[in-house]
Design a protein around this motif. Structure first.
Motif, PDB file in Angstrom:
ATOM      1  N   GLU A  82       0.846  -1.377   0.104  1.00  0.00           N
ATOM      2  CA  GLU A  82       0.116  -0.114  -0.006  1.00  0.00           C
ATOM      3  C   GLU A  82       0.781   1.029   0.045  1.00  0.00           C
ATOM      4  O   GLU A  82       0.656   2.226  -0.633  1.00  0.00           O
ATOM      5  N   HIS A  83       1.853   1.197   0.595  1.00  0.00           N
ATOM      6  CA  HIS A  83       2.894   2.519   1.012  1.00  0.00           C
ATOM      7  C   HIS A  83       3.432   2.631  -0.561  1.00  0.00           C
ATOM      8  O   HIS A  83       3.781   3.721  -0.834  1.00  0.00           O
ATOM      9  N   VAL A  84       3.992   1.849  -1.398  1.00  0.00           N
ATOM     10  CA  VAL A  84       4.277   1.912  -2.516  1.00  0.00           C
ATOM     11  C   VAL A  84       3.211   2.680  -3.545  1.00  0.00           C
ATOM     12  O   VAL A  84       3.659   3.645  -4.311  1.00  0.00           O
ATOM     13  N   LEU A 132      12.385  11.211   3.906  1.00  0.00           N
ATOM     14  CA  LEU A 132      13.331  10.525   4.655  1.00  0.00           C
ATOM     15  C   LEU A 132      13.038   9.143   4.902  1.00  0.00           C
ATOM     16  O   LEU A 132      13.617   8.201   5.003  1.00  0.00           O
ATOM     17  N   HIS A 133      11.717   8.886   5.114  1.00  0.00           N
ATOM     18  CA  HIS A 133      11.302   7.363   5.338  1.00  0.00           C
ATOM     19  C   HIS A 133      11.676   6.293   4.468  1.00  0.00           C
ATOM     20  O   HIS A 133      12.104   5.278   4.786  1.00  0.00           O
ATOM     21  N   ILE A 134      11.241   6.736   3.286  1.00  0.00           N
ATOM     22  CA  ILE A 134      11.525   5.744   2.149  1.00  0.00           C
ATOM     23  C   ILE A 134      12.978   5.515   2.113  1.00  0.00           C
ATOM     24  O   ILE A 134      13.628   4.324   1.698  1.00  0.00           O
ATOM     25  N   ALA A 167      13.863   3.361   4.744  1.00  0.00           N
ATOM     26  CA  ALA A 167      13.435   1.880   4.473  1.00  0.00           C
ATOM     27  C   ALA A 167      14.259   1.175   3.696  1.00  0.00           C
ATOM     28  O   ALA A 167      14.349  -0.194   3.777  1.00  0.00           O
ATOM     29  N   HIS A 168      15.100   1.665   2.775  1.00  0.00           N
ATOM     30  CA  HIS A 168      16.222   0.999   2.113  1.00  0.00           C
ATOM     31  C   HIS A 168      17.480   0.657   2.436  1.00  0.00           C
ATOM     32  O   HIS A 168      18.279  -0.037   2.063  1.00  0.00           O
ATOM     33  N   HIS A 169      17.544   1.586   3.655  1.00  0.00           N
ATOM     34  CA  HIS A 169      19.143   1.378   4.175  1.00  0.00           C
ATOM     35  C   HIS A 169      19.180  -0.024   4.559  1.00  0.00           C
ATOM     36  O   HIS A 169      18.691  -0.711   5.179  1.00  0.00           O
TER      37      HIS A 169
HETATM   38  C1  HEM Z   1      11.512   3.581  -7.844  1.00  0.00           C
HETATM   39  C2  HEM Z   1      11.836   2.812  -6.787  1.00  0.00           C
HETATM   40  C3  HEM Z   1      11.436   2.301  -5.469  1.00  0.00           C
HETATM   41  C4  HEM Z   1      10.274   2.627  -4.870  1.00  0.00           C
HETATM   42  C5  HEM Z   1       9.522   3.996  -5.435  1.00  0.00           C
HETATM   43  C6  HEM Z   1      10.382   1.973  -3.712  1.00  0.00           C
HETATM   44  C7  HEM Z   1       9.279   2.141  -2.793  1.00  0.00           C
HETATM   45  C8  HEM Z   1       9.109   1.504  -1.388  1.00  0.00           C
HETATM   46  C9  HEM Z   1       8.286   1.721  -0.319  1.00  0.00           C
HETATM   47  C10 HEM Z   1       7.246   2.933  -0.368  1.00  0.00           C
HETATM   48  C11 HEM Z   1       8.684   1.086   0.571  1.00  0.00           C
HETATM   49  C12 HEM Z   1       7.895   0.908   2.139  1.00  0.00           C
HETATM   50  C13 HEM Z   1       8.514   1.896   2.855  1.00  0.00           C
HETATM   51  C14 HEM Z   1       7.720   1.743   4.174  1.00  0.00           C
HETATM   52  O1  HEM Z   1       6.613   2.230   4.135  1.00  0.00           O
HETATM   53  O2  HEM Z   1       7.888   1.025   4.989  1.00  0.00           O
HETATM   54  C15 HEM Z   1      10.005  -0.025   0.441  1.00  0.00           C
HETATM   55  C16 HEM Z   1      10.401  -0.871   1.018  1.00  0.00           C
HETATM   56  C17 HEM Z   1      11.352  -1.750   0.280  1.00  0.00           C
HETATM   57  N1  HEM Z   1      11.749  -1.529  -0.857  1.00  0.00           N
HETATM   58 FE1  HEM Z   1      11.520  -0.335  -2.260  1.00  0.00          FE
HETATM   59  N2  HEM Z   1      11.304   0.949  -3.525  1.00  0.00           N
HETATM   60  C18 HEM Z   1      12.181   1.336  -4.781  1.00  0.00           C
HETATM   61  C19 HEM Z   1      12.994   0.429  -5.240  1.00  0.00           C
HETATM   62  C20 HEM Z   1      13.378  -0.781  -4.625  1.00  0.00           C
HETATM   63  C21 HEM Z   1      14.417  -1.696  -5.140  1.00  0.00           C
HETATM   64  C22 HEM Z   1      15.031  -1.612  -6.519  1.00  0.00           C
HETATM   65  C23 HEM Z   1      14.517  -2.831  -4.286  1.00  0.00           C
HETATM   66  C24 HEM Z   1      15.039  -3.939  -4.537  1.00  0.00           C
HETATM   67  C25 HEM Z   1      15.603  -4.370  -5.662  1.00  0.00           C
HETATM   68  C26 HEM Z   1      13.611  -2.410  -3.133  1.00  0.00           C
HETATM   69  C27 HEM Z   1      13.261  -3.306  -2.142  1.00  0.00           C
HETATM   70  C28 HEM Z   1      12.625  -3.009  -0.934  1.00  0.00           C
HETATM   71  C29 HEM Z   1      12.379  -3.762   0.124  1.00  0.00           C
HETATM   72  C30 HEM Z   1      12.935  -5.123   0.315  1.00  0.00           C
HETATM   73  C31 HEM Z   1      11.647  -2.791   1.005  1.00  0.00           C
HETATM   74  C32 HEM Z   1      11.205  -3.392   2.416  1.00  0.00           C
HETATM   75  C33 HEM Z   1       9.942  -4.355   2.172  1.00  0.00           C
HETATM   76  C34 HEM Z   1       9.223  -4.913   3.392  1.00  0.00           C
HETATM   77  O3  HEM Z   1      10.058  -5.856   3.976  1.00  0.00           O
HETATM   78  O4  HEM Z   1       8.140  -4.780   3.832  1.00  0.00           O
HETATM   79  N3  HEM Z   1      12.901  -1.071  -3.176  1.00  0.00           N
HETATM   80  N4  HEM Z   1      10.303   0.434  -1.121  1.00  0.00           N
END
Ligand code: HEM
Length: 146
Positions: free
Chosen positions: A47-49, A71-73, A76-78
């Motif tokens: 949902e957040h995405v 900052l949160h996003i 989240a990837h750190h």
């Molecule tokens: C345009 C690029 C991207 C967007 C807009 C995006 C968006 C997001 C958002 C909104 C979150 C959730 C943050 C939260 O509210 O906790 C998230 C977490 C995460 N993202 Fe991304 N992301 C991007 C790229 C990537 C890529 C390239 C990867 C890995 C190949 C990735 C892997 C992850 C992982 C593993 C999480 C934590 C998921 C979980 O365990 O719930 N993201 N991302």
């Protein structure tokens, strides 16, 4: 589709973005290269995405107002240690999903794809081992037909 229209409007709004992330995450969770990164995956993440993409493309500012903003996003990837191969696969599956779900407009698809290339590089970079934990960030980036 006009220049005045936001990409969010051209996409068809939040319902279409919700569908996009549904289709996308079904692919991600079925992908051997990406699956290990998403071990703690929750539906909240999904949902957040959608909320993030809505704000980026000129829709409601839900991510800034309710989900911690830019900052949160970054935070989240750190520490995820996303490889270039994983970044490229994520981008490929997102663009594939966009072709299936978003309007079949070439300019919209291209602009969307360029954002995905740009955004995934940021996610990869902030996730690398040794990167400092993000403590500050600017506003959520807004994209307008580029
Ligand atoms: C345009 C690029 C991207 C967007 C807009 C995006 C968006 C997001 C958002 C909104 C979150 C959730 C943050 C939260 O509210 O906790 C998230 C977490 C995460 N993202 Fe991304 N992301 C991007 C790229 C990537 C890529 C390239 C990867 C890995 C190949 C990735 C892997 C992850 C992982 C593993 C999480 C934590 C998921 C979980 O365990 O719930 N993201 N991302």
């Amino acid at each position: 589709m006009t220049e005045q229209q936001t990409m969010y409007e051209a996409i068809g709004g939040s319902k279409v973005l919700d569908e996009l992330v549904e289709v996308f995450y079904a692919k991600v969770l079925d992908d051997p290269l990406l699956k290990p990164l998403f071990e703690n995956f929750t539906r909240t993440h999904l949902e957040h995405v959608s909320v993030w993409l809505a704000e980026v493309f000129g829709g409601p500012a839900g991510f800034t107002e309710e989900l911690g903003g830019h900052l949160h996003i970054l935070q989240a990837h750190h520490g995820l240690g996303i490889s270039e191969e994983q970044r490229a696969r994520w981008a490929e599956l997102m663009k594939e999903s966009a072709r299936e779900v978003l309007p079949a407009d070439e300019r919209l698809q291209d602009s969307f794809g360029r954002y995905i290339d740009w955004g995934t590089a940021i996610a990869r970079d902030v996730s690398q081992p040794g990167e400092a934990y993000p403590e500050s960030a600017g506003d959520v980036p807004r994209r307008h037909w580029q």
